[in-house]
Design an enzyme around this catalytic site. Structure first.
Site, PDB file in Angstrom:
ATOM      1  CD  GLN A  35       4.942  90.756  61.571  1.00 20.36           C
ATOM      2  OE1 GLN A  35       4.695  91.728  60.865  1.00 20.36           O
ATOM      3  NE2 GLN A  35       6.191  90.408  61.884  1.00 20.36           N
ATOM      4  CG  HIS A  66      16.283  89.013  49.749  1.00 19.80           C
ATOM      5  ND1 HIS A  66      15.507  87.882  49.680  1.00 19.80           N
ATOM      6  CD2 HIS A  66      15.792  89.724  50.793  1.00 19.80           C
ATOM      7  CE1 HIS A  66      14.597  87.903  50.652  1.00 19.80           C
ATOM      8  NE2 HIS A  66      14.740  89.010  51.327  1.00 19.80           N
ATOM      9  CG  ASP A 141      12.161  98.872  68.408  1.00 16.02           C
ATOM     10  OD1 ASP A 141      12.470  99.122  67.221  1.00 16.02           O
ATOM     11  OD2 ASP A 141      11.399  99.582  69.080  1.00 16.02           O
ATOM     12  N   GLY A 142      14.557  97.446  66.047  1.00 18.19           N
ATOM     13  CA  GLY A 142      15.635  98.036  65.258  1.00 18.19           C
ATOM     14  C   GLY A 142      15.789  99.538  65.467  1.00 18.19           C
ATOM     15  CG  ASP A 160      14.547  93.089  54.137  1.00 16.28           C
ATOM     16  OD1 ASP A 160      13.534  93.462  53.535  1.00 16.28           O
ATOM     17  OD2 ASP A 160      14.960  91.916  54.122  1.00 16.28           O
ATOM     18  CG  ASP A 163       3.827  97.725  52.391  1.00 16.82           C
ATOM     19  OD1 ASP A 163       4.862  97.544  51.733  1.00 16.82           O
ATOM     20  OD2 ASP A 163       2.721  97.257  52.061  1.00 16.82           O
TER      21      ASP A 163
HETATM   22  N1  AG3 Z   1       9.971  93.449  52.488  1.00 16.35           N
HETATM   23  C1  AG3 Z   1       8.638  93.791  52.110  1.00 16.35           C
HETATM   24  C2  AG3 Z   1       8.429  94.789  51.065  1.00 16.35           C
HETATM   25  C3  AG3 Z   1       7.020  95.276  51.090  1.00 16.35           C
HETATM   26  C4  AG3 Z   1       6.074  94.423  50.332  1.00 16.35           C
HETATM   27  N2  AG3 Z   1       4.799  95.071  50.339  1.00 16.35           N
HETATM   28  C5  AG3 Z   1       3.618  94.484  50.006  1.00 16.35           C
HETATM   29  N3  AG3 Z   1       3.588  93.259  49.622  1.00 16.35           N
HETATM   30  N4  AG3 Z   1       2.532  95.181  50.118  1.00 16.35           N
HETATM   31  C6  AG3 Z   1      10.192  92.102  52.231  1.00 16.35           C
HETATM   32  C7  AG3 Z   1      11.071  91.449  53.174  1.00 16.35           C
HETATM   33  C8  AG3 Z   1      11.958  90.521  52.440  1.00 16.35           C
HETATM   34  N5  AG3 Z   1      13.101  90.198  53.212  1.00 16.35           N
END
Ligand code: AG3
Length: 277
Positions: A35, A66, A141-142, A160, A163
């Site tokens: 990414q 968190h 890979d989780g 965690d 999307d």
């Molecule tokens: N986890 C991301 C939640 C999704 C956010 N979505 C978005 N901005 N469209 C965050 C990881 C933090 N450790």
């Protein structure tokens, strides 16, 4: 995602809305094998990390997310000794988990090492516990990790994720929840970030159904403000393999937190009327 000279915007086209943060400078822009990772210095939200144009973390409000992904889950368990974090590459969840004295070992399994390396450089406050002897960070890979894990290996699993698109999509599927169920001890607890109660209502309901089908007897949605994520309102779904979901009155760990409290646990789990079934 759009950025002009001074503003970073994450647009949610299907919702006709967006969030914008005023940017001072761009600190990092790199394409990992998985990414695009960008980090900005913002005017008033501290540093901002985005993955493929989606807001993941800001210095100012990440503590809410968190803490609420971590503490309701760990406080629902009598003795959370062995913990697994899937994703969480910025290490903010790991830091919260390690605040629990009961925890003896944490495996954090993140697909993208570059996210963690960027966090170590630009969000040192989230990575301050990375060298705790109880923590083990694995770049793997989780989904495969959980599939390969021994039965009943973990007391708590925290997901965690980003999307439910791309590599994270599998983390919202019933097969993954079944594997988590298998890898958890009898009193095990699973918690996952479950998107916005306002924008993703049907996803939240589908996740709850799938967790039930995967065997999790009891599920609760914890909701909280998160002003830099879609709709500004976010959720974590916590599921118990057996029994109940509550903070044990006899065992309320003392935690150094800024949002979560044991009183808030009950309040955050009351669903808004439109989500009551
Ligand atoms: N986890 C991301 C939640 C999704 C956010 N979505 C978005 N901005 N469209 C965050 C990881 C933090 N450790």
């Amino acid at each position: 995602m759009a950025i002009d000279d001074t503003w970073y915007t994450e647009e949610w086209a299907d919702q006709g809305s967006a969030i914008s943060l005023k940017i001072k400078t761009k600190l990092c822009d790199l394409q990992s094998p998985y990414q695009r990772i960008e980090i900005f210095e913002t005017e008033s939200f501290g540093r901002l990390m985005t993955l493929d144009g989606l807001v993941m973390v800001t210095g100012r409000d990440n503590f809410i997310y968190h803490e609420m992904l971590t503490h309701p889950a760990l406080c629902s368990h009598m003795q959370p000794e062995k913990v697994l974090i899937i994703g969480g590459g910025d290490c903010g969840t790991l830091k919260e988990v390690l605040k629990h004295e009961a925890v003896k070992h944490v495996d954090m399994v993140e697909l993208d090492a570059d996210v963690t390396h960027a966090a170590e450089e630009f969000f040192p406050e989230l990575c301050s516990s990375n060298h705790d002897p109880r923590a083990a960070i694995h770049f793997e890979d989780g989904i495969k990790w959980v599939k390969d894990a021994d039965e009943q290996r973990y007391d708590v699993i925290l997901v965690d994720s980003t999307d439910p698109v791309g590599p994270a999509a599998g983390l919202f599927e019933i097969e993954f929840y079944r594997q988590c169920f298998r890898a958890l001890t009898d009193n095990g607890i699973l918690a996952l970030q479950s998107e916005s109660p306002l924008f993703h209502t049907s996803l939240i309901q589908a996740v709850d159904d799938s967790l039930g089908q995967a065997g999790f007897a009891k599920r609760k949605l914890f909701h909280f403000p998160q002003c830099t994520y879609p709709s500004g309102w976010w959720s974590a779904t916590v599921a118990a393999k057996n029994g109940t979901l509550s903070v044990d009155l006899l065992r309320r760990p003392t935690l150094d937190t800024r949002y979560y409290s044991h009183e808030l646990y009950a309040a955050a789990a009351i669903p808004p009327r439109f989500l009551q079934s």
